[in-house]
Each structure stands twice: as structure tokens, then as C-alpha cells.
Write a protein that holds these residues in place. Sequence first.
Motif, PDB file in Angstrom:
ATOM      1  N   ASP A   1      16.965   4.471   9.317  1.00  0.00           N
ATOM      2  CA  ASP A   1      15.866   5.433   9.385  1.00  0.00           C
ATOM      3  C   ASP A   1      14.572   4.820   9.905  1.00  0.00           C
ATOM      4  O   ASP A   1      13.531   5.465   9.918  1.00  0.00           O
ATOM      5  CB  ASP A   1      15.630   6.080   8.015  1.00  0.00           C
ATOM      6  N   GLY A   2      14.631   3.539  10.325  1.00  0.00           N
ATOM      7  CA  GLY A   2      13.452   2.886  10.891  1.00  0.00           C
ATOM      8  C   GLY A   2      12.584   2.150   9.882  1.00  0.00           C
ATOM      9  O   GLY A   2      11.574   1.568  10.249  1.00  0.00           O
ATOM     10  N   THR A   3      12.996   2.147   8.626  1.00  0.00           N
ATOM     11  CA  THR A   3      12.236   1.444   7.600  1.00  0.00           C
ATOM     12  C   THR A   3      12.391  -0.065   7.796  1.00  0.00           C
ATOM     13  O   THR A   3      13.500  -0.567   7.976  1.00  0.00           O
ATOM     14  CB  THR A   3      12.722   1.833   6.190  1.00  0.00           C
ATOM     15  N   ILE A   4      11.266  -0.761   7.738  1.00  0.00           N
ATOM     16  CA  ILE A   4      11.230  -2.201   7.952  1.00  0.00           C
ATOM     17  C   ILE A   4      11.098  -2.907   6.608  1.00  0.00           C
ATOM     18  O   ILE A   4      10.266  -2.529   5.784  1.00  0.00           O
ATOM     19  CB  ILE A   4      10.041  -2.582   8.859  1.00  0.00           C
ATOM     20  N   THR A   5      11.914  -3.937   6.417  1.00  0.00           N
ATOM     21  CA  THR A   5      11.880  -4.726   5.190  1.00  0.00           C
ATOM     22  C   THR A   5      11.774  -6.203   5.554  1.00  0.00           C
ATOM     23  O   THR A   5      12.463  -6.670   6.466  1.00  0.00           O
ATOM     24  CB  THR A   5      13.169  -4.512   4.363  1.00  0.00           C
TER      25      THR A   5
ATOM     26  N   GLN B   1       0.808  -1.221   0.000  1.00  0.00           N
ATOM     27  CA  GLN B   1       0.000   0.000   0.000  1.00  0.00           C
ATOM     28  C   GLN B   1       0.841   1.271   0.000  1.00  0.00           C
ATOM     29  O   GLN B   1       0.492   2.248  -0.659  1.00  0.00           O
ATOM     30  CB  GLN B   1      -0.927   0.021   1.229  1.00  0.00           C
ATOM     31  N   CYS B   2       1.929   1.259   0.765  1.00  0.00           N
ATOM     32  CA  CYS B   2       2.672   2.494   1.009  1.00  0.00           C
ATOM     33  C   CYS B   2       4.088   2.504   0.447  1.00  0.00           C
ATOM     34  O   CYS B   2       4.711   3.561   0.409  1.00  0.00           O
ATOM     35  CB  CYS B   2       2.753   2.764   2.509  1.00  0.00           C
ATOM     36  N   GLY B   3       4.606   1.367   0.104  1.00  0.00           N
ATOM     37  CA  GLY B   3       5.967   1.299  -0.404  1.00  0.00           C
ATOM     38  C   GLY B   3       6.999   1.052   0.672  1.00  0.00           C
ATOM     39  O   GLY B   3       7.871   0.228   0.530  1.00  0.00           O
ATOM     40  N   GLN B   4       6.911   1.767   1.761  1.00  0.00           N
ATOM     41  CA  GLN B   4       7.827   1.537   2.878  1.00  0.00           C
ATOM     42  C   GLN B   4       7.035   1.481   4.166  1.00  0.00           C
ATOM     43  O   GLN B   4       5.938   2.029   4.257  1.00  0.00           O
ATOM     44  CB  GLN B   4       8.915   2.602   2.948  1.00  0.00           C
ATOM     45  N   VAL B   5       7.609   0.813   5.152  1.00  0.00           N
ATOM     46  CA  VAL B   5       6.899   0.573   6.407  1.00  0.00           C
ATOM     47  C   VAL B   5       7.792   0.963   7.577  1.00  0.00           C
ATOM     48  O   VAL B   5       8.981   0.669   7.592  1.00  0.00           O
ATOM     49  CB  VAL B   5       6.522  -0.925   6.544  1.00  0.00           C
ATOM     50  N   ARG B   6       7.175   1.621   8.542  1.00  0.00           N
ATOM     51  CA  ARG B   6       7.831   1.935   9.812  1.00  0.00           C
ATOM     52  C   ARG B   6       6.959   1.377  10.929  1.00  0.00           C
ATOM     53  O   ARG B   6       5.794   1.065  10.712  1.00  0.00           O
ATOM     54  CB  ARG B   6       7.996   3.446   9.977  1.00  0.00           C
ATOM     55  N   SER B   7       7.509   1.292  12.103  1.00  0.00           N
ATOM     56  CA  SER B   7       6.772   0.749  13.249  1.00  0.00           C
ATOM     57  C   SER B   7       5.454   1.488  13.483  1.00  0.00           C
ATOM     58  O   SER B   7       4.443   0.868  13.803  1.00  0.00           O
ATOM     59  CB  SER B   7       7.625   0.783  14.515  1.00  0.00           C
ATOM     60  N   ILE B   8       5.456   2.794  13.323  1.00  0.00           N
ATOM     61  CA  ILE B   8       4.238   3.572  13.570  1.00  0.00           C
ATOM     62  C   ILE B   8       3.124   3.175  12.609  1.00  0.00           C
ATOM     63  O   ILE B   8       1.938   3.211  12.961  1.00  0.00           O
ATOM     64  CB  ILE B   8       4.510   5.096  13.529  1.00  0.00           C
TER      65      ILE B   8
ATOM     66  N   VAL C   1       4.586  -3.149  19.653  1.00  0.00           N
ATOM     67  CA  VAL C   1       5.090  -3.285  18.284  1.00  0.00           C
ATOM     68  C   VAL C   1       6.616  -3.263  18.288  1.00  0.00           C
ATOM     69  O   VAL C   1       7.259  -4.040  17.577  1.00  0.00           O
ATOM     70  CB  VAL C   1       4.503  -2.195  17.365  1.00  0.00           C
ATOM     71  N   SER C   2       7.203  -2.413  19.108  1.00  0.00           N
ATOM     72  CA  SER C   2       8.663  -2.330  19.194  1.00  0.00           C
ATOM     73  C   SER C   2       9.261  -3.664  19.642  1.00  0.00           C
ATOM     74  O   SER C   2      10.245  -4.148  19.067  1.00  0.00           O
ATOM     75  CB  SER C   2       9.061  -1.216  20.161  1.00  0.00           C
ATOM     76  N   ILE C   3       8.666  -4.277  20.643  1.00  0.00           N
ATOM     77  CA  ILE C   3       9.140  -5.578  21.135  1.00  0.00           C
ATOM     78  C   ILE C   3       8.989  -6.641  20.046  1.00  0.00           C
ATOM     79  O   ILE C   3       9.896  -7.441  19.808  1.00  0.00           O
ATOM     80  CB  ILE C   3       8.380  -5.983  22.415  1.00  0.00           C
ATOM     81  N   ALA C   4       7.850  -6.627  19.364  1.00  0.00           N
ATOM     82  CA  ALA C   4       7.607  -7.609  18.303  1.00  0.00           C
ATOM     83  C   ALA C   4       8.607  -7.431  17.163  1.00  0.00           C
ATOM     84  O   ALA C   4       9.135  -8.421  16.635  1.00  0.00           O
ATOM     85  CB  ALA C   4       6.181  -7.476  17.787  1.00  0.00           C
TER      86      ALA C   4
END
Length: 125
Positions: A58-62, A20-27, A40-43
Motif C-alpha cells: 500500500d506504499g507504507t514505508i517502514t 508524528q503520524c504513525g505511518q509514512v508514505r512517499s507523499i 523522493v521516489s528515486i531516493a
Amino acid sequence: MVIHESAEDYLESILVLQEQCGQVRSIDIVNKLGYSKPSVSIAMKKLRENGYISMAGDGTITLNDTGMEIASQVYGRHKALTKLFRLMGVSPEQAAVDACKVEHDLSDETFGKIREFIARYDDPA
């Protein structure tokens, strides 16, 4: 490979958010799933330690290969079950909710039969 249902849900959510967004962060995961930031941080830490995801500076999740494999499998089940429930006359919203409840617990045999059944509706016969 044995993985907990909650981890499957996180991986599936990361995959959906990436689409949907291209990149994902914890938020983004916090907002999608409605969990607390600390949860979410622990997971994410556990998923990273188990090699399912990578996190950039930068916090991006892959999703890593293994994480992508699991996420794709779970999301595929979700889409197929949602379609089955819709074919049965269930509302789109309820079908998606119920698919989330069922997607983790079906045997491969049963899911295979569901896919075969759904395929009959995709064939122009």
C-alpha cells in the motif's frame, strides 16, 4: 558504515514522520522536505535496495533495523544540537535549521562533548 548526508536526511524524516503520524508514505516525505515526487521516489528505491527501508504494497514505508539505527543517531544529534543552540539564545526556528546543517559533520568526539555540556543543564543541581 558510510552513508550520504541526503540518505541520512531521508531516514531522519521517515523517523520523525513515523513519530508524528504513525505511518509514512512517499507523499508525506515530499510534503515534509519539499522535494519533487520523482526525487523522493528515486531516493526511496535506493534506500530500499540498500536495506534501510521496506515498502508495503500500500506504499507504507517502514525503517528496517539499520535504517532505524541511522535515523535515530541523526535525529538524536539534531535534537541535541537544537537544544545547545537554544541554550545559547538562538530562536527555536533558527536553532532547528542550523542543527540540520551541522548534525552530519560533527566528529563523535565533539558531539560527545556537546552531550556532556547539555547534560549539565538537565541535572537539577
